[in-house]
Design a protein around this motif. Structure first.
Motif, PDB file in Angstrom:
ATOM      1  N   LYS A  16       0.824  -1.209   0.000  1.00 53.73           N
ATOM      2  CA  LYS A  16       0.000   0.000   0.000  1.00 53.73           C
ATOM      3  C   LYS A  16       0.858   1.259   0.000  1.00 53.73           C
ATOM      4  CE  LYS A  16      -2.408  -1.150   3.593  1.00 53.73           C
ATOM      5  NZ  LYS A  16      -3.367  -1.162   4.709  1.00 53.73           N
ATOM      6  N   TYR A  17       1.919   1.258   0.807  1.00 52.58           N
ATOM      7  CA  TYR A  17       2.795   2.428   0.867  1.00 52.58           C
ATOM      8  C   TYR A  17       3.527   2.643  -0.450  1.00 52.58           C
ATOM      9  CZ  TYR A  17       2.016   2.306   5.917  1.00 52.58           C
ATOM     10  OH  TYR A  17       1.456   2.300   7.160  1.00 52.58           O
ATOM     11  N   SER A  18       3.982   1.568  -1.061  1.00 54.11           N
ATOM     12  CA  SER A  18       4.686   1.726  -2.331  1.00 54.11           C
ATOM     13  C   SER A  18       3.730   2.200  -3.421  1.00 54.11           C
ATOM     14  CB  SER A  18       5.366   0.426  -2.742  1.00 54.11           C
ATOM     15  OG  SER A  18       4.412  -0.556  -3.070  1.00 54.11           O
ATOM     16  N   PHE A  19       2.496   1.716  -3.404  1.00 50.69           N
ATOM     17  CA  PHE A  19       1.514   2.186  -4.379  1.00 50.69           C
ATOM     18  C   PHE A  19       1.254   3.672  -4.191  1.00 50.69           C
ATOM     19  CE2 PHE A  19      -2.741   2.992  -5.995  1.00 50.69           C
ATOM     20  CZ  PHE A  19      -2.654   2.439  -7.252  1.00 50.69           C
ATOM     21  N   THR A  20       1.095   4.084  -2.948  1.00 54.07           N
ATOM     22  CA  THR A  20       0.836   5.494  -2.676  1.00 54.07           C
ATOM     23  C   THR A  20       2.012   6.363  -3.104  1.00 54.07           C
ATOM     24  OG1 THR A  20      -0.557   4.901  -0.798  1.00 54.07           O
ATOM     25  CG2 THR A  20       0.265   7.152  -0.871  1.00 54.07           C
ATOM     26  N   ALA A  21       3.219   5.935  -2.739  1.00 52.24           N
ATOM     27  CA  ALA A  21       4.390   6.769  -3.021  1.00 52.24           C
ATOM     28  C   ALA A  21       4.734   6.791  -4.506  1.00 52.24           C
ATOM     29  CB  ALA A  21       5.581   6.266  -2.223  1.00 52.24           C
ATOM     30  N   LEU A  22       4.723   5.626  -5.148  1.00 51.17           N
ATOM     31  CA  LEU A  22       5.225   5.556  -6.520  1.00 51.17           C
ATOM     32  C   LEU A  22       4.163   5.816  -7.578  1.00 51.17           C
ATOM     33  CD1 LEU A  22       7.577   2.489  -6.131  1.00 51.17           C
ATOM     34  CD2 LEU A  22       8.212   4.892  -6.253  1.00 51.17           C
ATOM     35  N   VAL A  23       2.931   5.432  -7.322  1.00 50.89           N
ATOM     36  CA  VAL A  23       1.894   5.593  -8.353  1.00 50.89           C
ATOM     37  C   VAL A  23       1.081   6.860  -8.124  1.00 50.89           C
ATOM     38  CG1 VAL A  23      -0.123   4.534  -9.415  1.00 50.89           C
ATOM     39  CG2 VAL A  23       1.809   3.110  -8.729  1.00 50.89           C
ATOM     40  N   VAL A  24       0.493   7.001  -6.957  1.00 48.05           N
ATOM     41  CA  VAL A  24      -0.323   8.188  -6.684  1.00 48.05           C
ATOM     42  C   VAL A  24       0.560   9.429  -6.652  1.00 48.05           C
ATOM     43  CG1 VAL A  24      -1.894   9.251  -5.017  1.00 48.05           C
ATOM     44  CG2 VAL A  24      -2.047   6.812  -5.478  1.00 48.05           C
ATOM     45  N   GLY A  25       1.784   9.273  -6.148  1.00 49.92           N
ATOM     46  CA  GLY A  25       2.702  10.398  -6.106  1.00 49.92           C
ATOM     47  C   GLY A  25       3.042  10.950  -7.469  1.00 49.92           C
ATOM     48  N   PHE A  27       0.980  11.430  -9.899  1.00 53.45           N
ATOM     49  CA  PHE A  27      -0.077  12.341 -10.318  1.00 53.45           C
ATOM     50  C   PHE A  27      -0.037  13.652  -9.535  1.00 53.45           C
ATOM     51  CE2 PHE A  27      -1.729   8.148 -11.506  1.00 53.45           C
ATOM     52  CZ  PHE A  27      -1.928   8.377 -12.847  1.00 53.45           C
ATOM     53  N   VAL A  28       0.538  13.620  -8.339  1.00 48.45           N
ATOM     54  CA  VAL A  28       0.653  14.819  -7.522  1.00 48.45           C
ATOM     55  C   VAL A  28       1.891  15.624  -7.910  1.00 48.45           C
ATOM     56  CG1 VAL A  28       0.893  15.639  -5.138  1.00 48.45           C
ATOM     57  CG2 VAL A  28      -0.577  13.703  -5.636  1.00 48.45           C
ATOM     58  N   SER A  29       2.923  14.928  -8.335  1.00 48.43           N
ATOM     59  CA  SER A  29       4.192  15.568  -8.668  1.00 48.43           C
ATOM     60  C   SER A  29       4.082  16.396  -9.940  1.00 48.43           C
ATOM     61  CB  SER A  29       5.265  14.492  -8.845  1.00 48.43           C
ATOM     62  OG  SER A  29       6.464  15.048  -9.300  1.00 48.43           O
ATOM     63  N   GLU A  30       4.980  17.349 -10.050  1.00 46.03           N
ATOM     64  CA  GLU A  30       5.023  18.161 -11.256  1.00 46.03           C
ATOM     65  C   GLU A  30       5.645  17.403 -12.417  1.00 46.03           C
ATOM     66  OE1 GLU A  30       7.029  21.793 -10.375  1.00 46.03           O
ATOM     67  OE2 GLU A  30       5.585  22.360  -8.844  1.00 46.03           O
ATOM     68  N   LYS A  31       6.580  16.485 -12.117  1.00 47.69           N
ATOM     69  CA  LYS A  31       7.250  15.699 -13.153  1.00 47.69           C
ATOM     70  C   LYS A  31       6.692  14.283 -13.148  1.00 47.69           C
ATOM     71  CE  LYS A  31      11.594  18.179 -12.947  1.00 47.69           C
ATOM     72  NZ  LYS A  31      13.046  18.049 -12.739  1.00 47.69           N
ATOM     73  N   PHE A  32       6.012  13.923 -14.207  1.00 46.61           N
ATOM     74  CA  PHE A  32       5.433  12.587 -14.330  1.00 46.61           C
ATOM     75  C   PHE A  32       6.462  11.667 -14.970  1.00 46.61           C
ATOM     76  CE2 PHE A  32       2.905   9.250 -16.255  1.00 46.61           C
ATOM     77  CZ  PHE A  32       1.997   8.970 -15.258  1.00 46.61           C
ATOM     78  N   ASN A  33       6.709  10.520 -14.339  1.00 49.22           N
ATOM     79  CA  ASN A  33       7.698   9.574 -14.849  1.00 49.22           C
ATOM     80  C   ASN A  33       7.037   8.197 -14.979  1.00 49.22           C
ATOM     81  OD1 ASN A  33       9.877   7.954 -15.411  1.00 49.22           O
ATOM     82  ND2 ASN A  33      11.221   8.964 -13.930  1.00 49.22           N
ATOM     83  N   VAL A  38       5.144   2.545 -13.508  1.00 45.27           N
ATOM     84  CA  VAL A  38       5.058   1.129 -13.871  1.00 45.27           C
ATOM     85  C   VAL A  38       5.764   0.267 -12.823  1.00 45.27           C
ATOM     86  CG1 VAL A  38       5.774  -0.571 -15.589  1.00 45.27           C
ATOM     87  CG2 VAL A  38       4.782   1.591 -16.319  1.00 45.27           C
ATOM     88  N   ALA A  39       6.924   0.707 -12.353  1.00 48.73           N
ATOM     89  CA  ALA A  39       7.641  -0.032 -11.314  1.00 48.73           C
ATOM     90  C   ALA A  39       6.817  -0.099 -10.030  1.00 48.73           C
ATOM     91  CB  ALA A  39       8.993   0.608 -11.042  1.00 48.73           C
TER      92      ALA A  39
END
Length: 63
Positions: A16-25, A27-33, A38-39
């Motif tokens: 859950k934490y990795s999903f929140t940090a890596l995926v949801v983050g 969409f919040v970040s200015e730079k989408f990677n 995917v990772a």
């Protein structure tokens, strides 16, 4: 067995934490990677799958 239940719960939390940090983050970040997104999806899916396998082992041992 309590140790399998606690281990499965901890791995669910990591997923859950990795999903929140890596995926949801992303969409919040200015730079989408896409790489991090995917990772994050693959790592979260692996963590959830692993936790389900551990719970299944626990149920078979109790059974």
């Amino acid at each position: 067995m309590k140790k399998y239940e606690n281990l499965a719960r901890a791995i669910y939390d990591i997923g859950k934490y990795s999903f929140t940090a890596l995926v949801v983050g992303q969409f919040v970040s200015e730079k989408f990677n896409w790489l991090f997104m995917v990772a994050g999806i693959f790592f979260s899916m692996f963590a959830f799958w692993l936790a389900m396998r551990i719970e299944r082992v626990k149920e078979e041992a109790d059974g």
